[in-house]
Design a protein around this motif. Structure first.
Motif, PDB file in Angstrom:
ATOM      1  N   PRO B 155       0.826  -1.223   0.000  1.00 57.09           N
ATOM      2  CA  PRO B 155       0.000   0.000   0.000  1.00 57.09           C
ATOM      3  C   PRO B 155       0.855   1.266   0.000  1.00 57.09           C
ATOM      4  O   PRO B 155       1.915   1.317   0.633  1.00 57.09           O
ATOM      5  CB  PRO B 155      -0.779  -0.103   1.321  1.00 57.09           C
ATOM      6  CG  PRO B 155      -0.607  -1.512   1.807  1.00 57.09           C
ATOM      7  CD  PRO B 155       0.678  -2.017   1.231  1.00 57.09           C
ATOM      8  N   ILE B 156       0.371   2.300  -0.690  1.00 61.15           N
ATOM      9  CA  ILE B 156       1.131   3.548  -0.805  1.00 61.15           C
ATOM     10  C   ILE B 156       1.366   4.167   0.573  1.00 61.15           C
ATOM     11  O   ILE B 156       2.448   4.692   0.852  1.00 61.15           O
ATOM     12  CB  ILE B 156       0.399   4.559  -1.727  1.00 61.15           C
ATOM     13  CG1 ILE B 156       0.394   4.035  -3.176  1.00 61.15           C
ATOM     14  CG2 ILE B 156       1.079   5.930  -1.690  1.00 61.15           C
ATOM     15  CD1 ILE B 156      -0.142   5.026  -4.188  1.00 61.15           C
ATOM     16  N   ASP B 157       0.383   4.098   1.461  1.00 63.52           N
ATOM     17  CA  ASP B 157       0.581   4.763   2.761  1.00 63.52           C
ATOM     18  C   ASP B 157       1.696   4.103   3.566  1.00 63.52           C
ATOM     19  O   ASP B 157       2.345   4.738   4.385  1.00 63.52           O
ATOM     20  CB  ASP B 157      -0.730   4.879   3.556  1.00 63.52           C
ATOM     21  CG  ASP B 157      -1.385   3.540   3.809  1.00 63.52           C
ATOM     22  OD1 ASP B 157      -0.819   2.503   3.403  1.00 63.52           O
ATOM     23  OD2 ASP B 157      -2.479   3.535   4.421  1.00 63.52           O
ATOM     24  N   ARG B 158       1.928   2.824   3.298  1.00 62.09           N
ATOM     25  CA  ARG B 158       3.052   2.115   3.934  1.00 62.09           C
ATOM     26  C   ARG B 158       4.380   2.675   3.386  1.00 62.09           C
ATOM     27  O   ARG B 158       5.339   2.851   4.146  1.00 62.09           O
ATOM     28  CB  ARG B 158       2.872   0.637   3.632  1.00 62.09           C
ATOM     29  CG  ARG B 158       3.913  -0.270   4.128  1.00 62.09           C
ATOM     30  CD  ARG B 158       3.617  -0.873   5.491  1.00 62.09           C
ATOM     31  NE  ARG B 158       4.856  -1.500   5.956  1.00 62.09           N
ATOM     32  CZ  ARG B 158       5.338  -1.420   7.172  1.00 62.09           C
ATOM     33  NH1 ARG B 158       4.662  -0.799   8.120  1.00 62.09           N
ATOM     34  NH2 ARG B 158       6.472  -1.991   7.483  1.00 62.09           N
ATOM     35  N   VAL B 159       4.444   2.946   2.094  1.00 57.94           N
ATOM     36  CA  VAL B 159       5.667   3.538   1.519  1.00 57.94           C
ATOM     37  C   VAL B 159       5.894   4.915   2.123  1.00 57.94           C
ATOM     38  O   VAL B 159       7.024   5.271   2.497  1.00 57.94           O
ATOM     39  CB  VAL B 159       5.569   3.654  -0.032  1.00 57.94           C
ATOM     40  CG1 VAL B 159       6.917   4.079  -0.623  1.00 57.94           C
ATOM     41  CG2 VAL B 159       5.106   2.348  -0.660  1.00 57.94           C
TER      42      VAL B 159
END
Lengths: 306, 306
Positions: B155-159
């Protein structure tokens, strides 16, 4: 639902014409059936050219006749002149693709005519086709629109001139073709914008080659510029007569992977495309097929847009 | 003059570590010299990891020591931990690259630590390096930022979380790495925008693989999003441990061709890059090098941006 993008498989024409081996007619037809099964809705199955020049295409009439029974698939044939268009019509093709080289030198080398003389041939084809009973779609390709192996750089205004003449001739669609694969993404954006500015939505397709490794990046630039039809070839079949060992058309499998991953809907199933790839490999056992997705396998992150 | 784009050649590290054969130290150095001669101004020459795990990198200290005499070239080493950073410093490296896997599962598989534990290791490295006499640049890579072969979708929010923690740790630069090559251009745009929104200009580099054939298209998306540093490998050296036969890093030659054709200035000469390719091929005679420009030859339409 994702926005639809149409892919026209040109392997049976642009791919096979570059092969030394001649694929048997029965295998061609089996391959085309497998492509239709994978979801391809446009297939360029051959060309009506003198068999002495391109013996690989000698059976195109037979291939068109067999393919036209495929439901929901537009069967396309490349034709260089009115005689070819008449043969395509008689064989039952749904659409023809008439190339006009923007590069004057390339045009003369391929057709013995200059670019605008070839546009006159397109006009004759349009007049003849429109007078027939059955409709047949007429696409015209601006070949060498992104560079030429003979002339080198092809000026954008020259592409605009030829495309405008083709639009005026009354074709249904205009293709910008990177015949030798010299184009880059900035150029794709610039040429698409200039030609669309001149002819509008009749510009509807890109035909890209991967000679320099930029084919898929050029397709990205095209789709971001609003182009929604692309030619490609299974296994990247094709090549470049001027660069032995060079890559051919952009790889259908990788193009589908990119477009679906980005949320566009191609209607094409990758697993069934790999099955079609097996038929192709059987028909050309000596040819090394290209394609990264086929080599690496479909990753677990992949979901079709549909 | 075109806008400059910097290319960091990672073949001697990311490329060679995937090879079965171990390239002799003298050939490595000869290759690195040839790369510098071609105009590369950043070269990742090896990694300080346990030789038992990656025997191909056992001579990194020697390679760094020999390479640092090259004028105007930043010599980079990958290090997984403080001990590696100390060895890199002692050997004279100009910069280190510390990977932190955004995928928790990938992080544990590679470093025996979760992502945020590995960020703590980066913090310890920053503290130690800043206390030394000589400056050494610290880049941190968000590995598996575009997908993971173990976890799948990342997920982008993890990046964004991991990149933000790295920025807070005080690194000089952040790299978004498509370690397994699952990314697509729309995703590259989205992740770059999200991470830049969180950390700003400290995000300055993309590390892309061509596993699915989208590497160069992903680089295009990156450069159009304003990224001006890219990792790549001569001959597309590398591969993917999870997909035998898959392509490796994006091809330096093709990346240079695209960027220069688009008017960006890389400072790299393609003919001299081909000369470096010959050194590489001599050092790895069994390896099939990739790269379309090298196979097709430089077309007559090509002009360097410089």
């Amino acid at each position: 639902m994702g926005e639809p993008v149409s892919i026209c498989e040109v392997g049976p024409r642009d791919g096979l014409q570059m092969q030394k081996a001649i694929m048997p007619t029965a295998v061609k037809i089996e391959w085309i059936v497998a492509l239709a099964r994978a979801g391809l809705r446009e297939i360029e199955v051959g060309s009506f050219v003198p068999p002495k020049l391109i013996p690989q295409m000698a059976d195109t009439g037979e291939v068109v006749a067999a393919s036209r029974t495929l439901e929901g698939v537009s069967i396309v044939a490349l034709v260089p002149n009115l005689k070819g268009a008449q043969r395509a019509y008689e064989s039952g093709a749904d659409a023809i693709n008439v190339p006009v080289s923007v590069s004057e030198a390339h045009s003369r080398a391929n057709t013995n005519k200059g670019s605008l003389e070839q546009v006159a041939e397109v006009r004759a084809i349009v007049d003849w086709v429109r007078a027939q009973e059955r409709p047949m779609k007429i696409d015209a390709g601006c070949a060498t629109a992104f560079g030429c192996s003979i002339e080198g750089t092809v000026p954008i205004d020259r592409v605009v001139t030829v495309a405008s003449a083709l639009a005026e001739a009354g074709v249904d669609g205009i293709v910008l073709a990177d015949t030798v694969g010299y184009g880059n993404p900035a150029q794709v954006r610039a040429v698409v914008r200039a030609v669309r500015g001149a002819v509008g939505g009749v510009l509807d397709r890109l035909h890209l080659h991967d000679t320099m490794g930029l084919g898929i990046a050029n397709a990205l630039a095209g789709v971001e510029e609003g182009i929604r039809c692309f030619d490609s070839a299974l296994g990247g079949l094709g090549g470049c007569p001027f660069a032995p060992g060079a890559s051919g058309n952009i790889v259908t499998e990788d193009l589908v992977f990119m477009l679906e991953s980005m949320g566009f809907e191609t209607g094409i199933d990758l697993d069934l495309l790999f099955a079609a790839r097996e038929v192709l490999q059987r028909g050309l056992p000596e040819t090394a097929l290209l394609g990264n997705v086929a080599k690496a396998g479909i990753p677990k992150t992949y979901h079709r847009a549909a």
